[in-house]
Design a protein around this motif. Structure first.
Motif, mmCIF file in Angstrom:
data_model
loop_
_atom_site.group_PDB
_atom_site.id
_atom_site.type_symbol
_atom_site.label_atom_id
_atom_site.label_comp_id
_atom_site.label_asym_id
_atom_site.label_seq_id
_atom_site.Cartn_x
_atom_site.Cartn_y
_atom_site.Cartn_z
ATOM 1 N N HIS A 232 0.843 -1.195 0.000
ATOM 2 C CA HIS A 232 0.000 0.000 0.000
ATOM 3 C C HIS A 232 0.880 1.248 0.000
ATOM 4 O O HIS A 232 1.998 1.243 0.504
ATOM 5 N N PHE A 233 0.357 2.316 -0.586
ATOM 6 C CA PHE A 233 1.104 3.573 -0.606
ATOM 7 C C PHE A 233 0.284 4.704 0.008
ATOM 8 O O PHE A 233 0.568 5.876 -0.180
ATOM 9 N N ALA A 234 -0.727 4.338 0.748
ATOM 10 C CA ALA A 234 -1.556 5.332 1.419
ATOM 11 C C ALA A 234 -2.231 4.663 2.617
ATOM 12 O O ALA A 234 -2.324 3.434 2.685
ATOM 13 N N PHE A 235 -2.679 5.505 3.565
ATOM 14 C CA PHE A 235 -3.335 4.991 4.763
ATOM 15 C C PHE A 235 -4.437 5.985 5.141
ATOM 16 O O PHE A 235 -4.168 7.170 5.352
ATOM 17 N N THR A 236 -5.678 5.537 5.185
ATOM 18 C CA THR A 236 -6.809 6.439 5.386
ATOM 19 C C THR A 236 -6.755 7.083 6.771
ATOM 20 O O THR A 236 -7.134 6.488 7.763
ATOM 21 N N THR A 237 -6.280 8.325 6.770
ATOM 22 C CA THR A 237 -6.076 9.070 8.009
ATOM 23 C C THR A 237 -6.417 10.538 7.776
ATOM 24 O O THR A 237 -5.950 11.113 6.794
ATOM 25 N N PRO A 238 -7.220 11.172 8.628
ATOM 26 C CA PRO A 238 -7.830 10.589 9.817
ATOM 27 C C PRO A 238 -9.246 10.069 9.585
ATOM 28 O O PRO A 238 -9.950 10.520 8.704
#
Length: 341
Positions: A232-238
């Motif tokens: 993955h190259f993204a992380f759902t934040t916030p």
């Protein structure tokens, strides 16, 4: 004169007695809040919000009731933030999608490279303290808690083994920063609503999707996909729970304290929930026969090299608008390396 003074004192004492013994004191007046949620009934986050609402009701001794409106029943997901600002809902839970008034924040999920929800949450909290530009984008609401949630992955109807296999595929993207990364990887991003996405994937109108990995199980997409890229190259934040400022400010101090004291509990529970969800989804996909794709070392470096270049391009656009985009990216990269050791 004495009689006047006597009756004046009598009524003053009576008024104070009523005020502090449940007559007209706001702390004794029950209130009901409307909470618009992004999550459907039965979803883990819906269950957590329900648990929190019960906790608030008990700790306020029944004076606060929170009525939860599941996904789309009061506000559509893109309207969750603005709906709270305008007072359509007293509270909402979900993610922000629209870039208006959120030029810095809309980029955070795309450049958040954390390997876990715990690290994503820790980095975001430090970003919040370090950069007023991030805090200012939430000034019109009262954030109760903001945490990381789940990884953002590419999943497709077709099998693939290397980066070149993805080139030319039409992949649904929910927002512009993510679409920019896809385009630079040689993928053709397609914009469509959340409601239209599962149908398009099932019919083959598109080749796949890019988004929070829990979308796959939420919409039962495992029947329509064959492969998921595990890098993955993204992380759902916030991922957040927010409150209308007027709804909060009209509470008496004792009820404000009930809300405020619950925030650490909610934050901790939400982080634990998303950590479990990340693990559960990938386990379920593997058991369902979906191919979990890991690139070779050389291919992985090629993939992330492109992603890093796109990240720098995106933050340079923020720099040009007067925001500290490059500094924010450097901060995230430094903290990711530190906390991933």
């Amino acid at each position: 004169m004495k009689a006047f003074i006597f009756f004046s004192l009598f009524f003053a004492v009576a008024f104070v007695s009523v005020l502090f013994n449940g007559g007209v004191c706001l702390s004794q007046t029950p209130v009901e809040f409307k909470l618009a949620s992004q999550y459907p009934v039965g979803a883990p986050m819906h269950e957590l919000l329900s648990e929190w609402a019960k906790k608030i009701n008990v700790e306020s001794k029944g004076r606060i009731t929170i009525r939860i409106f599941p996904s789309g029943t009061l506000l559509q997901p893109p309207d969750l933030y603005d709906g709270v600002v305008k007072g359509v809902a007293d509270m909402s839970a979900g993610w922000r999608y629209r870039p208006e008034g959120y030029e810095v924040g809309i980029l955070i999920p795309t450049i958040m490279q954390a390997p876990s929800v715990e690290i994503a949450t820790r980095i975001y909290e430090e970003l919040w303290n370090q950069f007023p530009e991030i805090r200012n984008e939430w000034k019109d609401v009262k954030p109760l808690w903001l945490t990381g949630s789940v990884s953002v992955n590419i999943f497709t109807r077709k099998e693939f083994k290397k980066l070149d296999d993805l080139k030319g595929m039409q992949i649904r993207a929910p927002e512009r920063p993510g679409a920019t990364v896809l385009k630079d990887l040689g993928i053709s991003p397609v914009f469509m609503s959340t409601a239209d996405f599962p149908v398009a994937l099932e019919k083959g109108t598109i080749d796949g999707g890019y988004g929070a990995i829990t979308v796959v199980t939420d919409f039962k997409l495992e029947k329509s996909i064959k492969s998921v890229l595990m890098h993955h190259f993204a992380f759902t934040t916030p991922n957040w729970l927010i409150m209308n400022l007027n709804s909060y400010n009209r509470l008496t101090p004792d009820l404000k304290k009930v809300i405020d004291d619950s925030c650490d509990w909610g934050r901790k529970k939400q982080v634990e929930l998303w950590a479990r969800e990340n693990e559960r989804v990938f386990t379920h996909l593997k058991e369902s026969g979906v191919n979990l794709v890991y690139f070779s070392t050389a291919e992985r470096e090629r993939f992330y090299s492109t992603v890093r270049q796109t990240h720098r391009k995106l933050v340079s656009e923020l720099d040009g608008k007067g925001y500290p985009g490059t500094k924010i990216l450097q901060f995230i990269e430094e903290k990711t390396r530190l906390y991933s050791r």
